[in-house]
Design an enzyme around this catalytic site. Structure first.
Site, PDB file in Angstrom:
ATOM      1  N   ASP A 207       0.809  -1.217   0.000  1.00 52.67           N
ATOM      2  CA  ASP A 207       0.000   0.000   0.000  1.00 52.67           C
ATOM      3  C   ASP A 207       0.845   1.272   0.000  1.00 52.67           C
ATOM      4  O   ASP A 207       0.311   2.374  -0.054  1.00 52.67           O
ATOM      5  CB  ASP A 207      -0.929  -0.005   1.225  1.00 52.67           C
ATOM      6  N   SER A 231      -7.003   5.287  -0.093  1.00 51.52           N
ATOM      7  CA  SER A 231      -7.289   3.999  -0.719  1.00 51.52           C
ATOM      8  C   SER A 231      -8.765   3.677  -0.548  1.00 51.52           C
ATOM      9  O   SER A 231      -9.340   3.882   0.533  1.00 51.52           O
ATOM     10  CB  SER A 231      -6.438   2.900  -0.075  1.00 51.52           C
ATOM     11  N   GLN A 281      -5.515  -1.901  -6.904  1.00 51.08           N
ATOM     12  CA  GLN A 281      -6.093  -0.966  -5.940  1.00 51.08           C
ATOM     13  C   GLN A 281      -6.752   0.198  -6.659  1.00 51.08           C
ATOM     14  O   GLN A 281      -6.244   0.667  -7.682  1.00 51.08           O
ATOM     15  CB  GLN A 281      -5.009  -0.415  -5.002  1.00 51.08           C
TER      16      GLN A 281
END
Length: 289
Positions: A207, A231, A281
């Site tokens: 991430d 996110s 993502q």
């Protein structure tokens, strides 16, 4: 082992407070919200604690619902959705202030023989040992600015070596803009031989740079552009065993952005070129001015 990595491993050692209920904390830092990779990693630890040892994580699908509050613990509730002969499924809900901040479904699979192929090819990039550290790259960019220099000097659990421009570099030089990012990373310590730990640490690291790949395409950078981001969801597939204390190349690209959202994809390769993890993502990217 540096102190930042020791702190991370401690954060991942969740407290079990009831059957299938776990509690995690956040590092003591001056941040406004919990890092998404931390929540995903802790949720995966919670799920893994309820699964037999002969089953390894093969995928996770997660949604970031609300910002996490770093000043209070996070409670992880695990639902045992299915225990089959070959696959095990778990659903995890992370809760703060009585509300869900994150949900994740994770699937575990026994080791089985099967057909094998790999179409993805690892990009040709310099060896990680020949590249400067992320901190050294940032020191050159921020100069003598005290706050930015303090931020760049912060100890980090992951050793990251960029084989492509940083977002700050592309912000200063439009010719460096690209929708692709290649980053070598590893945890610089001899870690235990626990497959779940190495998967969890890859989830944590996954991430860090994906959203940056979206920003890089537009010459934007955190702290240098009038933007806010977060996110939205995160999916990972774990293809074969790997070690997070060995170098992994995280090859990332952003195929699309529009409407205050952007998509990024990533593939993690071992130094020998084996594809071990795939990541997708979507993130929110908003201009504030």
């Amino acid at each position: 082992m540096n102190e930042a990595l020791k702190e991370l491993l401690d954060l991942l050692d969740l407290e079990q407070i009831e059957l299938d209920i776990f509690r995690g904390r956040s590092p003591e830092e001056r941040i406004q919200r919990v890092f998404g990779g931390q929540v995903a990693a802790q949720a995966l630890v919670a799920a893994g604690r309820t699964v037999p040892k002969d089953r390894n994580v093969h995928s996770l699908h997660a949604y970031f619902i609300r910002p996490g509050d770093p000043s209070i613990p996070i409670v992880y509730n695990v639902e045992r959705v299915r225990d089959g002969r070959s696959f095990t499924t778990r659903r995890v809900v992370a809760v703060q202030h009585g509300k869900a901040i994150f949900t994740m479904s994770a699937s575990f699979h026994i080791d089985e023989e099967g057909v094998s192929h790999q179409a993805s090819v690892m990009p040709e990039v310099p060896d990680p040992e020949t590249l400067p550290t992320y901190q050294d790259r940032m020191f050159e960019l921020v100069g003598d600015h005290p706050e930015l220099r303090e931020w760049a000097a912060r100890p980090r659990p992951v050793d990251a070596r960029y084989a492509s421009p940083l977002t700050w570099e592309a912000h200063l030089n439009p010719e460096l803009r690209s929708a692709q990012t290649n980053v070598w990373f590893r945890y610089d310590a001899d870690l235990p031989d626990d497959p779940l730990l190495h998967v969890v640490l890859a989830a944590y690291a996954s991430d860090f740079t994906l959203v940056d790949t979206i920003l890089l395409a537009h010459g934007m950078a955190w702290g240098a552009s009038d933007i806010m981001g977060a996110s939205l969801d995160h999916a990972m597939w774990f293809h074969r065993p790997f070690r997070a204390d060995d170098w992994l190349l995280y090859a990332q690209e952003s195929p699309w952005s529009a409407g205050a959202r952007g998509l990024a994809r990533g593939e993690m390769f071992t130094a020998s070129g084996e594809l071990v993890v795939s990541v997708v993502q979507e993130a929110m990217i908003r201009r504030t001015k």
